[in-house]
Design a protein around this motif. Structure first.
Motif, PDB file in Angstrom:
ATOM      1  N   UNK A  25      20.331   4.602  -7.337  1.00 40.52           N
ATOM      2  CA  UNK A  25      18.983   4.319  -7.842  1.00 40.52           C
ATOM      3  C   UNK A  25      18.006   4.463  -6.679  1.00 40.52           C
ATOM      4  N   UNK A  26      16.970   5.282  -6.884  1.00 43.70           N
ATOM      5  CA  UNK A  26      15.973   5.527  -5.845  1.00 43.70           C
ATOM      6  C   UNK A  26      14.619   5.028  -6.347  1.00 43.70           C
ATOM      7  N   UNK A  27      13.914   4.274  -5.477  1.00 41.70           N
ATOM      8  CA  UNK A  27      12.600   3.749  -5.842  1.00 41.70           C
ATOM      9  C   UNK A  27      11.501   4.672  -5.320  1.00 41.70           C
ATOM     10  N   UNK A  28      10.508   4.905  -6.184  1.00 42.99           N
ATOM     11  CA  UNK A  28       9.312   5.663  -5.809  1.00 42.99           C
ATOM     12  C   UNK A  28       8.107   4.822  -6.236  1.00 42.99           C
ATOM     13  N   UNK A  78      10.542  12.087  -3.110  1.00 46.64           N
ATOM     14  CA  UNK A  78      10.768  11.253  -1.929  1.00 46.64           C
ATOM     15  C   UNK A  78      10.748   9.777  -2.322  1.00 46.64           C
ATOM     16  N   UNK A  79      11.603   8.979  -1.692  1.00 52.18           N
ATOM     17  CA  UNK A  79      11.643   7.553  -2.013  1.00 52.18           C
ATOM     18  C   UNK A  79      12.649   6.818  -1.153  1.00 52.18           C
ATOM     19  N   UNK A  80      12.986   5.608  -1.577  1.00 48.83           N
ATOM     20  CA  UNK A  80      13.941   4.768  -0.845  1.00 48.83           C
ATOM     21  C   UNK A  80      15.087   4.374  -1.766  1.00 48.83           C
ATOM     22  N   UNK A  81      16.304   4.504  -1.273  1.00 45.00           N
ATOM     23  CA  UNK A  81      17.481   4.156  -2.066  1.00 45.00           C
ATOM     24  C   UNK A  81      17.537   2.645  -2.256  1.00 45.00           C
ATOM     25  N   UNK A 134       0.824  -1.232   0.000  1.00 42.70           N
ATOM     26  CA  UNK A 134       0.000   0.000   0.000  1.00 42.70           C
ATOM     27  C   UNK A 134       0.851   1.271   0.000  1.00 42.70           C
ATOM     28  N   UNK A 135       1.972   1.267   0.735  1.00 48.35           N
ATOM     29  CA  UNK A 135       2.847   2.443   0.773  1.00 48.35           C
ATOM     30  C   UNK A 135       3.452   2.719  -0.592  1.00 48.35           C
ATOM     31  N   UNK A 136       3.835   1.637  -1.288  1.00 50.07           N
ATOM     32  CA  UNK A 136       4.438   1.814  -2.610  1.00 50.07           C
ATOM     33  C   UNK A 136       3.408   2.279  -3.639  1.00 50.07           C
ATOM     34  N   UNK A 137       2.157   1.809  -3.512  1.00 49.88           N
ATOM     35  CA  UNK A 137       1.094   2.270  -4.401  1.00 49.88           C
ATOM     36  C   UNK A 137       0.868   3.770  -4.213  1.00 49.88           C
ATOM     37  N   UNK A 138       0.901   4.220  -2.953  1.00 50.05           N
ATOM     38  CA  UNK A 138       0.727   5.637  -2.658  1.00 50.05           C
ATOM     39  C   UNK A 138       1.877   6.447  -3.269  1.00 50.05           C
ATOM     40  N   UNK A 139       3.107   5.937  -3.117  1.00 53.20           N
ATOM     41  CA  UNK A 139       4.279   6.630  -3.672  1.00 53.20           C
ATOM     42  C   UNK A 139       4.194   6.726  -5.190  1.00 53.20           C
TER      43      UNK A 139
END
Length: 406
Positions: A343-346, A326-329, A264-269
């Motif tokens: 590389x950063x994932x959103x 905003x994202x996660x490396x 769900x968090x990744x869908x929001x991102x």
């Protein structure tokens, strides 16, 4: 409000665009001035010069559009002044006739006698109203004449201002055209010199292709790893459902996941990233795009096409790269012959920043929008400072120029 449009652009919009283009030209000029410290003619200098020529050409086109709008305004105002002058002359003539008529009649008929000589009270009332209305009409005519005089003065002043502004623009256009001619001459000299370095460019092109391949492989690894994690989550969910089945009968097994299933968090991102298409900040505070996305002709080598999975942004030495969202490396790794890459994932999207030194993030870090992730590396020989920036939707390459603010 300026209502005239040229290709959907008002005069205000044209001026804002011109101001932005002028700022970009100042920046490319600054980059070229810094590059002059090294007298060697390099490919990156050539690309920056090409960008400056493109910007100056766009500036001249914008000035032409602005001159066109002003010319329309001048024609309109000139026509309006002529029409107002004609109306004014007609009003003045009419007013003069009214004055002459009033003077003649005032000597022959006294106003009071004019009223008292009426045959009836009703006729006397009408004559009184006529005299009042006639007096008011003369007053309004005098006021209208003065108002038109004032309006003509305003329009004439505006017309003079617009003609002066048009002349200033034409002089500016001439200066820009002269500068463009000089830059194109310099461009030709650069090209002649650089074409003698064909083998050197072919070698660098092969090196760049290897870097692109390595980046693509790393991204593919990320996608495959995330798919594997999604499958594990699906299996764990299926086991949990089976364990809690009240009937004791095994549940039907969920089909194995064949793609990346987001949390769900990744869908929001992902949704937030998509909503900001064409509004993402640049990955550098200041810079110019000197190489575009996709397949295009090599700027120097004849009959050679190059492929760019993203865009190249030329900037000044010491400039830092920053996250566009905003994202996660997901990865921080060394690219063979190309410094570091991040590389950063959103959610479903990945942003890739390569040719970095002094990287300030590590795998697993949460990053905020515009957070510094490292310093852009400078090539020792070419003295170029270029950030290579890419955007992927899983393993599909996207054109970053469709996403960043322009």
């Amino acid at each position: 409000m300026l209502a005239i449009l040229v290709n959907g652009q008002s005069l205000d919009e044209l001026r804002k665009k011109k101001q932005k283009t002028n700022e970009q030209i100042k920046y490319t000029t600054k980059l070229l001035e810094e590059a002059k410290k090294n007298q060697t003619k390099t490919l990156n200098k050539f690309k920056i010069l090409n960008k400056q020529i493109e910007l100056r050409t766009n500036l001249i086109t914008g000035i032409n559009s602005e001159v066109g709008v002003l010319a329309d305004f001048i024609d309109q105002n000139a026509w309006l002044v002529a029409s107002l002058n004609a109306d004014l002359e007609e009003l003045k003539s009419e007013y003069a006739r009214m004055i002459v008529y009033a003077q003649r009649n005032q000597t022959n008929y006294d106003k009071l006698l004019f009223v008292l000589s009426s045959n009836s009270f009703n006729q006397a009332y009408k004559r009184i109203m006529y005299l009042r209305q006639y007096t008011e009409y003369r007053k309004r005519q005098a006021e209208l004449i003065q108002w038109i005089r004032d309006l003509i003065q305003v329009k004439v002043s505006r017309l003079q201002l617009q003609r002066a502004e048009k002349e200033t623009l034409l002089q500016s256009k001439k200066r820009e055209a002269d500068q463009l001619t000089k830059e194109k001459t310099q461009q030709g000299q650069y090209l002649t010199t650089l074409q003698k370095k064909q083998k050197e460019f072919e070698k660098k092109l092969r090196e760049q292709q290897q870097i692109e391949a390595q980046l693509s492989n790393e991204i593919q690894k990320i996608v495959e790893e995330e798919v594997r994690k999604a499958r594990e989550r699906a299996r764990e969910l299926a086991r949990a459902k089976e364990a809690t089945n009240k009937t004791g009968k095994p549940s039907a097994k969920s089909p194995a996941s064949t793609g990346y299933e987001m949390t769900p968090e990744e869908k929001l991102a992902s949704g937030q990233f998509e909503q900001n298409k064409r509004r993402l900040p640049w990955p550098v505070e200041r810079g110019v795009i000197t190489d575009h996305f996709g397949i295009h002709e090599h700027p120097v080598l004849k009959n050679i096409q190059v492929k760019n999975n993203g865009i190249d942004i030329s900037t000044a030495q010491g400039v830092r790269a920053r996250a566009v969202f905003a994202g996660e490396v997901s990865r921080v790794f060394m690219v063979t012959g190309g410094n570091m890459a991040v590389i950063i994932r959103h959610g479903k999207y990945l942003t890739v920043y390569s040719n970095l030194v002094n990287v300030q993030v590590k795998s697993g870090d949460k990053v905020a929008i515009k957070q510094t992730i490292g310093t852009i590396g400078t090539d020792g020989d070419d003295e170029k400072t270029v950030l290579k920036f890419q955007i992927w939707k899983e393993n599909v390459k996207m054109d970053p120029e469709d996403w960043i603010a322009r």
